[in-house]
Structure formats: structure tokens, C-alpha cells
Design an enzyme around this catalytic site. Structure first.
Site, PDB file in Angstrom:
ATOM      1  N   SER A  92      90.757 -28.060  46.650  1.00  0.00           N
ATOM      2  CA  SER A  92      89.403 -28.623  47.166  1.00  0.00           C
ATOM      3  C   SER A  92      88.231 -27.709  47.546  1.00  0.00           C
ATOM      4  CB  SER A  92      90.053 -27.774  49.505  1.00  0.00           C
ATOM      5  OG  SER A  92      88.733 -28.176  49.883  1.00  0.00           O
ATOM      6  N   LYS A 137      86.578 -31.290  49.918  1.00  0.00           N
ATOM      7  CA  LYS A 137      86.285 -30.252  50.564  1.00  0.00           C
ATOM      8  C   LYS A 137      86.121 -29.952  51.879  1.00  0.00           C
ATOM      9  CE  LYS A 137      83.377 -26.220  50.321  1.00  0.00           C
ATOM     10  NZ  LYS A 137      82.725 -25.294  49.588  1.00  0.00           N
ATOM     11  N   ASN A 196      82.329 -16.730  43.823  1.00  0.00           N
ATOM     12  CA  ASN A 196      81.884 -17.814  44.914  1.00  0.00           C
ATOM     13  C   ASN A 196      82.194 -17.619  46.066  1.00  0.00           C
ATOM     14  OD1 ASN A 196      83.140 -19.576  47.331  1.00  0.00           O
ATOM     15  ND2 ASN A 196      84.906 -20.216  45.462  1.00  0.00           N
ATOM     16  N   ILE A 254      80.199 -19.598  48.747  1.00  0.00           N
ATOM     17  CA  ILE A 254      79.735 -21.463  49.125  1.00  0.00           C
ATOM     18  C   ILE A 254      79.870 -20.916  50.407  1.00  0.00           C
ATOM     19  CG2 ILE A 254      80.162 -23.582  48.911  1.00  0.00           C
ATOM     20  CD1 ILE A 254      79.393 -22.245  45.802  1.00  0.00           C
ATOM     21  N   GLY A 255      81.549 -20.492  50.512  1.00  0.00           N
ATOM     22  CA  GLY A 255      81.538 -20.418  52.251  1.00  0.00           C
ATOM     23  C   GLY A 255      82.219 -22.685  52.223  1.00  0.00           C
ATOM     24  N   CYS A 302      90.786 -19.088  56.531  1.00  0.00           N
ATOM     25  CA  CYS A 302      89.432 -18.769  57.542  1.00  0.00           C
ATOM     26  C   CYS A 302      89.743 -18.196  58.314  1.00  0.00           C
ATOM     27  CB  CYS A 302      88.809 -19.878  57.584  1.00  0.00           C
ATOM     28  SG  CYS A 302      89.888 -20.995  58.976  1.00  0.00           S
ATOM     29  N   GLY A 350      95.681 -22.335  40.848  1.00  0.00           N
ATOM     30  CA  GLY A 350      94.974 -20.909  41.005  1.00  0.00           C
ATOM     31  C   GLY A 350      94.937 -20.553  39.283  1.00  0.00           C
ATOM     32  N   THR A 410      88.711 -24.943  39.485  1.00  0.00           N
ATOM     33  CA  THR A 410      87.403 -24.380  38.717  1.00  0.00           C
ATOM     34  C   THR A 410      87.476 -24.701  37.809  1.00  0.00           C
ATOM     35  OG1 THR A 410      87.241 -22.259  39.988  1.00  0.00           O
ATOM     36  CG2 THR A 410      86.178 -21.865  37.957  1.00  0.00           C
TER      37      THR A 410
HETATM   38  C1  LIG Z   1      83.041 -23.618  44.495  1.00  0.00           C
HETATM   39  C2  LIG Z   1      84.809 -23.318  45.080  1.00  0.00           C
HETATM   40  C3  LIG Z   1      84.927 -23.813  46.378  1.00  0.00           C
HETATM   41  C4  LIG Z   1      85.752 -23.533  47.160  1.00  0.00           C
HETATM   42  N1  LIG Z   1      85.606 -24.468  48.301  1.00  0.00           N
HETATM   43  C5  LIG Z   1      87.087 -24.411  49.036  1.00  0.00           C
HETATM   44  C6  LIG Z   1      86.652 -25.278  50.379  1.00  0.00           C
HETATM   45  O1  LIG Z   1      86.327 -25.280  50.672  1.00  0.00           O
HETATM   46  N2  LIG Z   1      88.270 -25.362  50.807  1.00  0.00           N
HETATM   47  C7  LIG Z   1      89.795 -24.587  50.135  1.00  0.00           C
HETATM   48  O2  LIG Z   1      90.640 -24.398  50.846  1.00  0.00           O
HETATM   49  N3  LIG Z   1      89.202 -23.470  48.733  1.00  0.00           N
HETATM   50  C8  LIG Z   1      87.951 -23.913  48.710  1.00  0.00           C
HETATM   51  N4  LIG Z   1      88.130 -23.353  47.254  1.00  0.00           N
HETATM   52  C9  LIG Z   1      89.418 -22.648  46.479  1.00  0.00           C
HETATM   53  C10 LIG Z   1      90.205 -23.917  45.634  1.00  0.00           C
HETATM   54  O3  LIG Z   1      90.342 -24.601  46.097  1.00  0.00           O
HETATM   55  C11 LIG Z   1      91.586 -23.151  44.620  1.00  0.00           C
HETATM   56  O4  LIG Z   1      92.093 -22.690  45.633  1.00  0.00           O
HETATM   57  C12 LIG Z   1      90.806 -21.920  44.248  1.00  0.00           C
HETATM   58  O5  LIG Z   1      89.454 -21.969  43.580  1.00  0.00           O
HETATM   59  C13 LIG Z   1      91.640 -20.817  42.804  1.00  0.00           C
HETATM   60  O6  LIG Z   1      91.635 -22.462  42.210  1.00  0.00           O
HETATM   61  P1  LIG Z   1      91.261 -22.451  40.430  1.00  0.00           P
HETATM   62  O7  LIG Z   1      91.515 -21.457  40.094  1.00  0.00           O
HETATM   63  O8  LIG Z   1      91.882 -23.814  39.852  1.00  0.00           O
HETATM   64  O9  LIG Z   1      89.504 -22.483  41.127  1.00  0.00           O
HETATM   65  C14 LIG Z   1      86.572 -23.153  46.303  1.00  0.00           C
HETATM   66  C15 LIG Z   1      87.003 -22.394  45.593  1.00  0.00           C
HETATM   67  C16 LIG Z   1      85.409 -22.925  44.676  1.00  0.00           C
HETATM   68  C17 LIG Z   1      85.850 -21.609  42.819  1.00  0.00           C
END
Ligand SMILES: Cc1cc2nc3c(=O)[nH]c(=O)nc-3n(C[C@H](O)[C@H](O)[C@H](O)COP(=O)(O)O)c2cc1C
Ligand SMILES: Cc1cc2nc3c(=O)[nH]c(=O)nc-3n(C[C@H](O)[C@H](O)[C@H](O)COP(=O)(O)OP(=O)(O)OC[C@H]3O[C@@H](n4cnc5c(N)ncnc54)[C@H](O)[C@@H]3O)c2cc1C
Ligand SMILES: Cc1cc2nc3c(=O)[nH]c(=O)nc-3n(C[C@H](O)[C@H](O)[C@H](O)COP(=O)(O)OP(=O)(O)OC[C@H]3O[C@@H](n4cnc5c(N)ncnc54)[C@H](O)[C@@H]3O)c2cc1C
Ligand SMILES: Cc1cc2nc3c(=O)[nH]c(=O)nc-3n(C[C@H](O)[C@H](O)[C@H](O)COP(=O)(O)O)c2cc1C
Ligand code: FES
Ligand code: FES
Lengths: 312, 289, 312, 289
Positions: free
Chosen positions: C21, C43, C67, C69-70, C127, C240, C263
Site C-alpha cells: 500500500s 494507497k 518517507n 507522506i502520511g 495509525c 519489507g 519501495t
Molecule cells: C512512500 C510510501 C508510502 C506508503 N504509504 C503507505 C500507506 O498509505 N499505507 C500503508 O499501509 N503502508 C504504506 N507504506 C508502507 C508500505 O506499504 C510497506 O509496508 C513498507 O514500505 C515496507 O515495504 P518495502 O520495504 O517493500 O517498501 C508506504 C511506504 C512508502 C515508502
């Protein structure tokens, strides 16, 4: 000349750079003199004799490593007789890292270390409390409070308490340590992690899980130093992924009074010297007279933490 | 170097390392690559221009080498490598390595003129008893890299050497010339013609003992051959040494990553650090790995 | 032909690979068709309209990024009218990530999403629970139990619950989610971290702290997947730092039934396709007929976790 | 490439990307470096041999480039770079970049023959109204890289261009030839002789408006000059476009890292993604950064 001296409570250090426990030994004196360091910190010792973990005990993962060394120990007497004398010839104060499976035994071991030549005790409380459910003392405020209270009664030496990054609320644990008499906090130990060999399907470490250290964990440790430094009045010593003088500056800005260099020493044995020199050069370039001015100097005024991030 | 400054370019620190002081017997130096040439499909021979303490490295000692990042790999830890040859008057240190994983793939990208960080010399090398007249060296695979300088050291001390080199096939036996050049007897045994079979290797060892050519045993690179040599050594009271490998981080005795199990002379189990207490150990105290 | 199908509870996926997401949008359909994916995950949306966080919202740190972003959101109606239709043309099931500041509001939003075209709900409970002390629901078992119970009553759709790695006891939180009706767990979200610019002394993120993601956190997320998969019976979806098919294999061996790629898609937009193809090639080479055989296949029998590591 | 397999070498995956399908207007391609030459102390001009969609990039669009790791840096995120020139018949895509930090230091190490991953074309480029006869282009620093292809595009459409190039000193003004070659009027203003002073630049703009040479304004590379141009444009009703920069991760509108504040025509504040809604925006809606 930049003034590199810092104070950890009553203990004055010639500079804020020292090794992290378990990543350092007399062996490094074959490369440079410990007189250049702010302090030296020993591998954690325990009162009971302890063997080692199964191999493999190390795995390279990205820009970091996992270890499952555990705490092999030959006991206190061996330490006092054989290890301590190795450090006598150096001017750097000696900090002895200790661990024990119960609060009472933590008290016992530090009582045996009330010796000349020992400048401070670092209590590694990232070890399981076998009297409760086996979780590490530093995982929770309550068990941290109990063990620090015991330690405080048992030693007149400056007492540093080393926290774990695996807790959900490091600031609360930090406060519990402060309230019960810690003179400083070391933030933090390794992050519990794991790696699997996809060819053999076996965990990469003999103990399945192990501690993650190195540059990869730096942003996590830095965040915890920032949170702890906001929460307590006592000095915080930053530890986790520090490999350059720039990293040390970053930890000091976040609130650290001093820093410990761990895994980076394995990659580049001279790292600590480079950090000392680099801190001096950085302050000189920035017109900063005393390195201690960096502590907590992050410009975060008017900034706010996003409430929708997963704040512990 | 695999250490990287992620941050703003920082003042280059000048390390205060009094490298010339006698107390300091290990140094982290930057060497310059003179050559880095494949010897066959798997192995690469690297020749470095190095100075100072590095030139004092002895057979069986090793260096902890920082391997460069490539587009594919970002090796983080250093990699231990036995010294393959030191030519002190010419400032040369040489290594022989097998391209296996991230670190050696990185090493293989080095070109003449590139710089490489070298920590060492580390560990305890082989030792020779002046009373010995003839020794037997038994190696396999990259273990030959470790044993080659031992054979030369023995030859230089007037000790005769019989080298038994084991490999999958004749094409893969390296350094035969290095062993032969110092006037040694070389026996090549291979899997191809089954001459590398333990039974045959044991027969050769027994023959050498009988012929009075085995005042001491040395081995590196194969667990199976080490166990065989250890058994024969015990049976006939031949002293022996083995160079061991174990995954390392620091190479300096600090991290306790590299322990292996050994048995003390009274048969007690004991964990020792391969980097500090070794990598050369008494054959009689070594255990299977 | 390797069988790549996996089941997340009642939901059958053509392969175990989907986006994480917030790291994915319709924009990626300009590069490849989502028909190749096991599922798509949106998202996180919220019921209330939410603006964004201050910039900078991103910082590169080593082999990962931070990040802040929120969760900017234009509300549910906007999602249903404008975003959902973009996914209609693809065969991959649509998983909608939701968040809310109270358990009750979590119930409210999922009630509005009981719509054809939505295959599952992913509850982002990393959250803050504003009714308690503002800590994220997923930090503690109790608040996790409460919110999952509410969600379970409010939706008949498959319910995935996404955990935070910032808790001290992820396995307990996982159990709380399972006991209260979660159909699957997503392990895990970003790790709270921080970075400071040593030239300006300012935090690198406008919100001071932010979420750490990318290869650097992989060993931490993997460890949590292993712990959670041992603790619960429901499927665990690993997330992750996954950037290669090898990483996906590693997570499945640790116990994951499927994986989310976050990512890595920013670094290499084709990552998910490469993971799908790579999983198939890996299984073929290893003589594994069904990718689902990888789940939990780590060879850890007879191995023991070192009790002296800082085990949460 | 900065993505790295830490693990066992895995089967090379064959991506199933139907790059030729009309729905797919962005691609991640591997281009080959033809040249990567410093133009002065700070700037490097990179010429790539590229194929497919990359050759359709328009002025103002950009690519997200994977920067190689070096011994010093391990850039992780890609770096957005404006297209500096596309010569489609010759399969060439060019960039002009300033060596600043980890990413550009990495790019600067590329040698002819090296491969580089290029995601694009991304974002919305500049647009030209056929009704315009003359436009004014105002740029500073690396902004000139973004504006150079715009000037050429205008010239190709028979639109006259006046280019005002601002820089610290004359030596640092790049691409003067690129602008001049397409028959444009070029005015160079520098800090050295204070001609780059806003008062003077404003004077030039007013002169051009008066002379009927300013049917539209374009700018890139300086917040100060953008604000100046925006004010003058508003005063005289000149339409304008600005190419913005913001730190990015995905470049594709997915991550929301790259938002900036804008004002809508009714003066409402609004956050927009520079990568997706931009990087070229209406000058009237852009806000100071
Ligand atoms: C830019 C960005 C925005 C994210 N927005 C959300 C989100 O809206 N909801 C959510 O559950 N996780 C969000 N995440 C977390 C990712 O879904 C994921 O759990 C986390 O990045 C770890 O995985 P990765 O290392 O493969 O990125 C966000 C991550 C990134 C980098
Ligand atoms: C004292 C000593 C001397 C050595 N001398 C040589 C030599 O002369 N030539 C040579 O080719 N190799 C030698 N090795 C092995 C060498 O250190 C490398 O580990 C090996 O070449 C594979 O590394 P890699 O990075 O390519 O593989 P990777 O798979 O990337 O290695 C991953 C990790 O495992 C470790 N590792 C893998 N194989 C071994 C091994 N056999 N021994 C110890 N650690 C290992 C690596 O050091 C690294 O930390 C020696 C090892 C030791 C301990
Ligand atoms: C649409 C667009 C087009 C661009 N075109 C060019 C160009 O043609 N030539 C050129 O030299 N540069 C251009 N930039 C800036 C470029 O992307 C790099 O960020 C900049 O060159 C510095 O990167 P670095 O890795 O060397 O610095 P680092 O300090 O390592 O960068 C750290 C991080 O900050 C980001 N960052 C730093 N400066 C900028 C900036 N000015 N804008 C956006 N992000 C930044 C980087 O992308 C990276 O994520 C453009 C940026 C954008 C958004
Ligand atoms: C090999 C190894 C052994 C360690 N042993 C100990 C120890 O005995 N006691 C302790 O408190 N921390 C120990 N640590 C943790 C370090 O002191 C340090 O907290 C951690 O590695 C993070 O710092 P770094 O990233 O700079 O290495 C050890 C770490 C490593 C890598
Ligand atoms: S490698 Fe560190 S103790 Fe041997
Ligand atoms: S860079 Fe990801 S949305 Fe713009």
C-alpha cells in the site's frame, strides 16, 4: 583548536568517541593506541561461565551484519586477572559492560567490580529476565526500573544503562532508567533480525535470529536517541551504525553527548580515530568551539511529528 | 572500500596511526593493484603493490580485504584471504582467490591502478621446526593458495617438501609450478582418475612415512583430507598443522564470529577464534567442520 | 510449469506477488498490465479528507528511504468514483487499504466499502488510536483486538490486518488480530526512523521522523514474519525490503503465503514482474511443483534461538 | 543500477513487458553510454544510445535514472533528469547534469559502453500555442538544460525565441551555442557584472513585452527569477510556464514524495505532484519554493 571534551555525568572524557561493547578488544591496540579514545568499553561479562552459540554466528546482510555471538564469558575473576591489566597502560577510562539473568545477580556482579581502574559500569539489560517471562529487561519500563534500582544500590560507580531498540516504547524505558538512578543511557543495542539461505533453506545464523548492526540500522538508532534525549535529562550515548564523523555529528545533533562505534570498526579498524579527527575538523569548519555544542542542536523548532505515522 | 559516506562530504580525517611503532604489528593499508588475472575459469591471481607491515606476512597468515561494490553486489564485511606470496624487496603481496560470491566477484572487477584496503598481516602462520628434514603438504582447492608459500618457506630453510595436490581434474590444479619450482616432489591426485580417493592418498602418506619423508604434515582446503591426515598423523606420531577457514568479521579477535570447536590435548572441547588463535592449528587438536 | 497460485483464506490469487500500500497506483499501468499480479493493493484511504505533510517528505538513507507522506486522502466517495474504476479492467483482485482514528470509524469506513469489485480489505492499523493515548493500534494487543473486532463485525469481506514493526511484541499483536477475526496479516509497515542534515542541522523530513523502507529493513521484517507465522494459523503476507525473487523466496520460507513489494518498485518499476518470473524459475530449478510449498519450509528443526539475544 | 541482489544468484527473470503496446507510454530501458564529458568544472554532458519510447521524450519531460554505486557512494533512489536533447533518428538521448551529490557523482563515473537504466519519458513537457509568434525563455544554472530543447522545439515550429541566460559568471553559461544555433536572440546576464540583478532582468522583460516579442514566458532553475517573471506576466497578462524541481522517489505519481504547493485559478492552495502533474506548470499557479 576545537575542544573535544565531553562529560558523561561526573566522568570527563577527552573526546566523545568510544567503542561499542562486543566490537572491541585489546586486539585493536595492535593498530592504534587507545590513548586516542574518549573511553574503552569491554565486551559484556557475566558472573557465570558461559559457552558460545552455535556457528555460523555472523551473516552479511546488505549494509550491515547479523550476529548471534551471544555472551560467552569466562567470569569476573578471569576478567579482573587477565583482561583488565591489558587496559592499564592506556589513559582512556575503562567502562565495563555487565549482564545477568536477574536483577539480584546484576547487583552481585557490579559489587565485584567496585575496583580501582574501572571508571563506569555499562549495564547491558538487553538480556532476558529469567524471573519473569524471559523478555529482556530493557523491553519494558517495569523490569528496567527494577534492575536499575538494584544496580544503583550495588555500585557507587557511574552507571550507564544500555537499551534495546526492540522495545515498542524506548522513551518510557529511558525514563524508567533515569528515575531509578542511571547516570547515562546507551541507545541502543542491535535490532533483532533474521536471514535465510534460499539455497539450503536454512537460517543463516546458528541461533536462527540475531542482532542487526551497521549502517543499515543508523536511522532507527538515531530516531531512538532523539526520542530518549527529549525524554530524559541524563546524557545519552548514541550507538548504532556510526561509521563516519558525519554520523557522529548526526547523533550528537539528535541529542547524544557521546557516541559508540561498533561494527564499523570491523570494516575499517581506524574508524574511531577518523571520527575523532573528523569531529574536530567539522567543528573547526563550522566555527564551533566545543564539540559539546553539537549535543541536541538539531533545528527542529516549529516542526511537528506527523501523527499518522506509526508512532510508538 | 565498502564503507561509504552517505552524508555530506566530510573533512577527510587524518588518522593518527603511528604505524612504525613496534607495538603495532597490524596495519590497514591501501595497496595498488598491479595485476588481477584469471588463472582458469574459477581462480584469479591478484598482485598488489603494498608497503610497510604487509610485507612481513608469513605463510599461513592472512589479510582482511575490503572488496569493492559492483553494479550487482555491495559486499559489506571484509573478506579474509591467505597470503599467496610476498616479495618484500619488490613491495609485492599476492593473493589467489576463487570467484564465489559477492566479495570475490567484487575483487575480480579490480583493474591495475585501482586501490584496495588490506588489513594485516593477521593470525598465526605455519611454523617449521629446524629439526625437520622433510615435510608433507596436502592441499585441495583454494587451500593450495595457503600452502604454496609454506612450501617455499620450507625450501628456503632447507627442508624437503612433498606436495600432494588434490583436485577435481588436472586442469584445475593450480600452482603446480610454484610447488615444483622450489625443488619439491609434487604428486597430483584427481577425482577424474580416482587417484584423489582417500584410500590412495592414505597409501601415498604411508609410503612417505616409510621413506622417512614425513617429519611433519600440513594441510588446508578439505575437511575430508584433514581428517585422513589427522588419523594417519596420530597413528604414526607425526606432528601436523592445519590452516582452517571460518566466516569472519573483524579478523582481529574482537567479534568472536569465527570460532570453531577444537579439542585440547586432554580431549576437552574448546572454542577458539580462527582469526586470532589460528588460522593455523595443531592437526591433533582440530575437529571436523 | 510451476503452479504459482496461492490462497489467502478464501481468496485465490494467481500468484503470491502484489504491491504494498502507498507504493503503487494506476500510474504503474503505463509500464505493465496489472493482469500479471496476484492482487493490487491501494494507497490507504480514510473517510475524512486529509491534507498532506510538509516537504521534504522523502530522504534517501543508505539502502533504503525514509518517507513522511502520511495519508493524504480525498475520502471514500472520491475513491469509489474515481480510483476504483481505474482497476476494473484488470483481472487482479482489488484490495483496499483503509485507516481511521478510532475503532468505530474503522467500522464506518469498511461498511462503505462492501462493494462489488473489492476483493478484500487491508486495515492499516499502524495509525494512532486517538481515543487512547495516541499510540498506533498495532503497537499493542489490546487496541489491536478492539479494532479488529469492530472491523470483523462491519465487513463480510476478507479482512487483512497490517501490523507495525515498531511494536515490542509483534507475535502477541498478531495473535490478537487472529483471535478477533482477521483472515490474514500483512507483516509489516515501515520502521520509524530519522535522519538529520549535518550541514543545515535540520531533520531531513518535514515531519522530523518518518517510515524507513527498502532493503535495509528486510532482515527485521523477515524476522517478524517468522515470529508471526509461528504464532498464528492464518496466512501471513510478507512485506519489507523485498526487491528480488530471492527475497520473496526468503519471506515464503520464513512463513509467508504471499509477498508485497513496496519501495523496490520505485527503484525498478518492473520488480513485481521480475519477482513473479523469478519465483517460477526458482521453483523449476529446485524441482518444486507449487510455489505454496515454499511457505514455512525453512529448515529450522533442531535449532534454537539464543536466549541471551534481546528477544522481544 | 543501484538495485542489488544480496542473495544467491537467481535465475534471471524475463520481464513480460509488452513495451510496444500503445497503452504503455513509459518504459524502463537500458541505454548505453556513448559519451559522458565534463563541459566545465561542474557540469557533465551525457550522451546515451537509447531505443523505443525514450526517443519520444519532449522538452520539459524527464527520466528517472538509476545512478551507479561508486567506492564512495551507494545511491539508492533514482535521480530525475530533464531531457537535454533527443535525436530520434540517431537513437540518441542526452542529459546535462551538475555534479552535486551521491547520484550525480555516480553518473559522472560512467564510461562509454557502460549501461544505464532510464525510466521514462515522464511528466508533462512544455506546450506551445501555435498562435504565439515570439516567446521569452529565462533560465539559470542547470535550468538551462531543461530549456534548451524548448528553444529548439519553438524554433522548429517557427516561433521566435529570446533566451535570457543567467549565471554567476560568463564562463558558467552553458548551451549558449545550443540557443544561438537555432537562430535565437540570446542575452547573457551574470552576477559578475551585476547584469543578472532582478531590476535589470525585469527591464529586459519589459523591453521585450513592449517590442511584442513576449507572447509567452518560460522559466526554469531559479526561484527568484520565477517569482519575477510571474509578477511581470501577471501584470501584463502574458501566459507562462515554469519547470519545477522537487525531490522524487518513483517519478510516476505513486509515492506522493514530490508534492509542492500551488494555487488554483481561484486562489485556493493545492498540493500537486511535480512528477505527474508537472514538472511543467502554469507560471500563474506556481508558488515560491
Ligand atoms: C512512500 C510510501 C508510502 C506508503 N504509504 C503507505 C500507506 O498509505 N499505507 C500503508 O499501509 N503502508 C504504506 N507504506 C508502507 C508500505 O506499504 C510497506 O509496508 C513498507 O514500505 C515496507 O515495504 P518495502 O520495504 O517493500 O517498501 C508506504 C511506504 C512508502 C515508502
Ligand atoms: C583465513 C582464511 C583464508 C582464506 N584464504 C582464501 C584464499 O586464499 N582464497 C580464496 O579464494 N578464499 C579464501 N578464503 C575464503 C574467503 O575469505 C571468502 O570467504 C571466499 O572467497 C568467499 O567469499 P565471497 O565473498 O566471494 O562469497 P560470499 O558468498 O559473498 O560470502 C558470504 C560470507 O561468507 C563468508 N565465506 C564464504 N565462504 C567462506 C569460506 N570458505 N571461509 C570463510 N568465510 C567464507 C564470506 O567471508 C562472507 O562473509 C579464506 C578464508 C579464511 C577464513
Ligand atoms: C524534473 C527534474 C529534472 C531535473 N533535471 C536535472 C538536470 O537536467 N540536470 C541536473 O543536474 N539536475 C536535474 N535535476 C536535479 C537532479 O534530479 C538531482 O537531484 C540533482 O542533480 C542532485 O542529485 P545528487 O544525487 O547528485 O545529490 P544528492 O545530494 O545525493 O541528492 C540527495 C537526494 O536529494 C534529491 N535532490 C537533490 N537536489 C535536487 C534537486 N535540485 N531537485 C530534485 N531533487 C533533488 C536527489 O534526487 C536525491 O534523492 C532535476 C530534478 C527534477 C525534479
Ligand atoms: C559481534 C557483535 C558483538 C556484540 N556484543 C555485544 C555485547 O557483548 N554487549 C553489548 O551490550 N552489545 C554487544 N553488541 C552490540 C553493539 O555494542 C552495538 O550496540 C550494536 O552493534 C550497534 O552498533 P553498531 O551498528 O555500531 O555496531 C555486539 C555487536 C556485535 C556486532
Ligand atoms: S573474525 Fe572477529 S574474532 Fe575472529
Ligand atoms: S515522485 Fe513519486 S509521486 Fe512524484
Amino acid at each position: 583548536m576545537v575542544d573535544l571534551r565531553v562529560k558523561i555525568g561526573s566522568l570527563a572524557l577527552k573526546n566523545p568517541v568510544m567503542p561499542a561493547s562486543g566490537t572491541f578488544s585489546e586486539g585493536l591496540a595492535r593498530i592504534f593506541s587507545f590513548d586516542h579514545l574518549g573511553a574503552v568499553v569491554t565486551k559484556t561479562i557475566t558472573a557465570e561461565l558461559r559457552g558460545g552459540n552455535p556457528t555460523p554466528r555472523v551473516a552479511e546482510v546488505g549494509q550491515g551484519m547479523l550476529n548471534s555471538i551471544g555472551i560467552p564469558s569466562k567470569g569476573v575473576a578471569n576478567f579482573v586477572e587477565h583482561i583488565m591489566p591489558e587496559y592499564e597502560r592506556f589513559s582512556a577510562p575503562l567502562v565495563v559492560s555487565v549482564s545477568a539473568p536477574t536483577a539480584e545477580l546484576f547487583g552481585d556482579i557490579v559489587r565485584q567490580l567496585n575496583l580501582p581502574g574501572i571508571a563506569a559500569i555499562e549495564a547491558n539489560i538487553s538480556c532476558p529476565n529469567i524471573e519473569e517471562d524471559g523478555k529482556a529487561f530493557a523491553m519494558r519500563s517495569k523490569s528496567t526500573a527494577a534492575v536499575v534500582r538494584e544496580l544503583r544500590c550495588a555500585t557507587p560507580l557511574p552507571l550507564w544503562v544500555k537499551l534495546t531498540p526492540n522495545t515498542g516504547d524506548v522513551a518510557a524505558v529511558a525514563c524508567a532508567a533515569e528515575e531509578n538512578g542511571a547516570d547515562a543511557l546507551v541507545v541502543a543495542n542491535t535490532v533483532l533480525a533474521m536471514s535465510i539461505d534460499i539455497e539450503t533453506f536454512r537460517p543463516r545464523l546458528g541461533s536462527i535470529m540475531g542482532g542487526y548492526s551497521g549502517p543499515a540500522i543508523k536511522p532507527i538508532a538515531l530516531r531512538m536517541v532523539y526520542q530518549c534525549a527529549k525524554a530524559v535529562e541524563i546524557p545519552v550515548i548514541g550507538c548504532g551504525g556510526i561509521a563516519t564523523a558525519g554520523d557522529a555529528v548526526e547523533f550528537m545533533l539528535a541529542g547524544a553527548t557521546a557516541v559508540q562505534v561498533g561494527t564499523a570498526t570491523f570494516i575499517k579498524p581506524n574508524t574511531m580515530l577518523e571520527v575523532v579527527e573528523g569531529l574536530s575538523a567539522f567543528c573547526a569548519r563550522k566555527g564551533i568551539a566545543r564539540v559539546s555544542e553539537l549535543t541536541g542542536a538539531v533545528k527542529d523548532r516549529g516542526m511537528h511529528v506527523d501523527k499518522l505515522e506509526a508512532l510508538p | 572500500m565498502s564503507t561509504v559516506a552517505y552524508e555530506t562530504d566530510l573533512e577527510k580525517a587524518v588518522p593518527v596511526v603511528p604505524a612504525s611503532s613496534p607495538a603495532f604489528d597490524v596495519a590497514d593499508i591501501e595497496a595498488t593493484v598491479l595485476a588481477n588475472t584469471p588463472v582458469n575459469d574459477d581462480y584469479v591471481h591478484m598482485i598488489l603493490d603494498a608497503r610497510g607491515l604487509a610485507l612481513s606476512a608469513k605463510a599461513g597468515q592472512f589479510f582482511n580485504i575490503a572488496c569493492p561494490a559492483t553494479t550487482r553486489d555491495l559486499p559489506y564485511l571484509r573478506r579474509p584471504m591467505s597470503v599467496y606470496r610476498v616479495v618484500a624487496p619488490e613491495d609485492r603481496v599476492e593473493f589467489l582467490y576463487k570467484v564465489t560470491g559477492a566479495g570475490t566477484r567484487g575483487l575480480a572487477t579490480l583493474r591495475p591502478g585501482d586501490r584496495v584496503s588490506l588489513l594485516g598481516p593477521l593470525g598465526n602462520g605455519f611454523s617449521l621446526d629446524p629439526a625437520w628434514k622433510n615435510i608433507v603438504v596436502l592441499g585441495r582447492g583454494v587451500g593450495l593458495a595457503t600452502l604454496a608459500p609454506l612450501a617455499e618457506m620450507a625450501a628456503a630453510s632447507g627442508i624437503g617438501v612433498t606436495a600432494i595436490l588434490s583436485a577435481r581434474s588436472r586442469a584445475l590444479v593450480m600452482s603446480v609450478d610454484r610447488f615444483a619450482n622450489c625443488g619439491e616432489r609434487v604428486e597430483v591426485v584427481t577425482d577424474d582418475d580416482t587417484s584423489s580417493d582417500p584410500v590412495n592418498v592414505e597409501r601415498i602418506l604411508l609410503r612417505l612415512i616409510e621413506a622417512g619423508k614425513a617429519d611433519a604434515f600440513f594441510t588446508c582446503g578439505s575437511n575430508r583430507l584433514m581428517l585422513l591426515m589427522k588419523r594417519v598423523a596420530a597413528q604414526f606420531g607425526v606432528p601436523g598443522q592445519v590452516a582452517m577457514e571460518q566466516q569472519m568479521a573483524c579478523g582481529l579477535g574482537m567479534c568472536f564470529c569465527c570460532v570453531r570447536n577444537f579439542e585440547t590435548p586432554d580431549g576437552e572441547p574448546e572454542q577458539r577464534r580462527v582469526c586470532l588463535e589460528g588460522p593455523v592449528f595443531k592437526l591433533s587438536e582440530a575437529l571436523s567442520w
